[in-house]
Design a protein around this motif. Structure first.
Motif, short mmCIF file in Angstrom:
data_model
loop_
_atom_site.label_atom_id
_atom_site.label_comp_id
_atom_site.label_asym_id
_atom_site.label_seq_id
_atom_site.Cartn_x
_atom_site.Cartn_y
_atom_site.Cartn_z
N ASP A 117 0.83 -1.20 0.00
CA ASP A 117 0.00 0.00 0.00
C ASP A 117 0.86 1.25 0.00
N LYS A 118 1.96 1.20 0.76
CA LYS A 118 2.91 2.32 0.81
C LYS A 118 4.20 1.81 1.41
N THR A 119 5.32 2.44 1.00
CA THR A 119 6.62 2.07 1.56
C THR A 119 7.40 3.32 1.90
N MET A 120 8.38 3.15 2.78
CA MET A 120 9.34 4.22 3.05
C MET A 120 10.64 3.58 3.52
N SER A 121 11.73 4.32 3.35
CA SER A 121 13.04 3.84 3.77
C SER A 121 13.73 4.96 4.53
N LEU A 122 14.50 4.60 5.53
CA LEU A 122 15.19 5.62 6.31
C LEU A 122 16.44 5.07 6.96
N ARG A 123 17.31 5.99 7.33
CA ARG A 123 18.51 5.64 8.07
C ARG A 123 18.54 6.45 9.36
N ARG A 124 18.72 5.76 10.48
CA ARG A 124 18.84 6.43 11.78
C ARG A 124 20.25 6.21 12.33
N THR A 125 20.76 7.24 12.98
CA THR A 125 22.04 7.12 13.68
C THR A 125 21.85 7.57 15.12
N VAL A 126 22.28 6.73 16.05
CA VAL A 126 22.19 7.04 17.48
C VAL A 126 23.60 7.30 17.99
N VAL A 127 23.85 8.52 18.42
CA VAL A 127 25.18 8.90 18.92
C VAL A 127 25.10 9.03 20.43
N SER A 128 25.92 8.23 21.11
CA SER A 128 25.96 8.26 22.57
C SER A 128 27.40 8.47 23.04
N PRO A 129 27.62 9.36 24.01
CA PRO A 129 28.99 9.59 24.50
C PRO A 129 29.56 8.40 25.26
N LYS A 130 28.70 7.45 25.65
CA LYS A 130 29.16 6.32 26.45
C LYS A 130 29.10 4.99 25.69
N ALA A 131 28.91 5.04 24.38
CA ALA A 131 28.82 3.81 23.60
C ALA A 131 30.21 3.37 23.18
N ALA A 132 30.76 2.36 23.85
CA ALA A 132 32.12 1.91 23.58
C ALA A 132 32.25 1.31 22.19
N ALA A 133 31.16 0.76 21.66
CA ALA A 133 31.22 0.10 20.36
C ALA A 133 31.04 1.08 19.20
N GLY A 134 30.82 2.35 19.50
CA GLY A 134 30.62 3.34 18.45
C GLY A 134 29.16 3.65 18.21
N ASP A 135 28.91 4.55 17.28
CA ASP A 135 27.54 4.95 16.98
C ASP A 135 26.72 3.77 16.48
N GLN A 136 25.44 3.81 16.78
CA GLN A 136 24.51 2.78 16.33
C GLN A 136 23.81 3.28 15.08
N THR A 137 23.89 2.52 13.99
CA THR A 137 23.27 2.91 12.72
C THR A 137 22.24 1.88 12.32
N MET A 138 21.07 2.36 11.88
CA MET A 138 19.98 1.47 11.49
C MET A 138 19.43 1.88 10.14
N LEU A 139 19.51 0.99 9.17
CA LEU A 139 18.89 1.18 7.86
C LEU A 139 17.59 0.39 7.87
N THR A 140 16.47 1.08 7.74
CA THR A 140 15.15 0.47 7.91
C THR A 140 14.31 0.60 6.65
N LEU A 141 13.74 -0.51 6.20
CA LEU A 141 12.80 -0.56 5.08
C LEU A 141 11.43 -0.88 5.65
N ILE A 142 10.43 -0.08 5.31
CA ILE A 142 9.09 -0.21 5.89
C ILE A 142 8.06 -0.33 4.77
N ALA A 143 7.08 -1.21 4.98
CA ALA A 143 5.96 -1.34 4.05
C ALA A 143 4.69 -1.55 4.85
N GLN A 144 3.59 -1.05 4.33
CA GLN A 144 2.30 -1.28 4.97
C GLN A 144 1.40 -2.04 4.01
N VAL A 145 0.82 -3.12 4.53
CA VAL A 145 -0.11 -3.95 3.77
C VAL A 145 -1.38 -4.08 4.61
N GLY A 146 -2.41 -3.33 4.25
CA GLY A 146 -3.61 -3.33 5.06
C GLY A 146 -3.31 -2.77 6.44
#
Length: 261
Positions: free
Chosen positions: A196-225
């Motif tokens: 019915d509709k789709t969207m795509s996005l990228r999120r980045t979470v920056v934390s001063p205490k994240a030892a592993a580095g910034d968290q990045t999320m590439l998300t694909l979204i679709a709605q069906v009904g």
């Protein structure tokens, strides 16, 4: 005997720790056989293999109808969710138990439950985390420690509402458990998949205490009904794994929802 390596990710927020634990569980499950066959057009069209928006001389294509046109689903969400065997290689996957979903799902938008969001209008919409409202499966690539999460939710609002809110909130600060992070969101060209509709996005979470580095999320979204499919590739630090498995998982997840309705 396979020994799962100790994760180097140490983040302050308890929700991130919970998802890391789930990712480790998925990673220890081992690889599964068989990858879903995508549609003829790749779901990540407009996104490079590193997760960046591909250069284009034309405007991003408009996605389909602003309102859901597919019938509502009568099947339980658990029957529509990808099974571990349906995840693409090399992602060994598990279906999250209901009690783990309320901890893992909010982390995919960078806003743990109970967090304070500024601006307040950027706070994610309320969501039913019960088994009839949200189900999740998570796969982990042991080599890169990247995860792919497939989340199905029952919704009563069109995807346009989420897209409008996302456009108004390119950056927000999130405070949870005494830690303040900055979450930035970039909307990418929508996925050309039958929904019915789709969207795509990228999120980045920056934390001063994240030892592993910034968290990045590439998300694909679709709605069906009344079912929303969100498939997220999560990485930490400078890791840039291939996005092809994300495309495969998203395509398979949407096709299964459409077939099961």
């Amino acid at each position: 005997m396979r020994v799962c390596p100790r994760s180097s990710r140490r983040v302050a927020a308890s929700s991130l720790a919970a998802v890391a634990a789930v990712a480790l569980l998925a990673g220890c499950s081992g690889s599964v056989q068989g990858a879903p066959v995508p549609d003829s057009a790749p779901a990540t069209a407009g996104v490079t293999d590193s997760g960046s928006a591909a250069p284009s001389t034309t405007a991003a294509p408009k996605s389909s109808s602003p309102k859901s046109t597919s019938p509502k689903s009568a099947a339980p969400l658990s029957e529509l969710l990808l099974t571990p065997e349906e995840f693409p290689e090399p992602f060994g996957a598990v279906v999250l138990p209901p009690q783990a979903v309320p901890m893992a799902a909010p982390d995919l938008v960078g806003v743990p439950r109970g967090a304070t969001v500024d601006p307040s209008e950027c706070e994610p919409p309320e969501q039913d985390y019960g088994p009839n409202g949200t189900v999740m499966a998570v796969g982990t690539d042991n080599a890169t420690r990247a995860t792919i999460s497939v989340e199905l939710t029952k919704v009563d609002a069109p995807l346009d509402e989420l897209e409008a809110q996302t456009r108004q909130c390119p950056s927000m600060t999130v405070t949870a458990n005494g830690v303040t992070t900055t979450v930035t969101t970039e909307i990418l060209p929508p996925s050309p998949i039958d929904a019915d509709k789709t969207m795509s996005l990228r999120r980045t979470v920056v934390s001063p205490k994240a030892a592993a580095g910034d968290q990045t999320m590439l998300t694909l979204i679709a709605q069906v009904g009344d079912v929303r499919v969100a498939t997220t590739l999560m990485t930490f630090g400078s890791a840039t794994p291939s996005t092809a498995p994300l495309d495969q998982a998203f395509t398979a997840a949407v096709q299964k929802v459409k077939a099961g309705k």
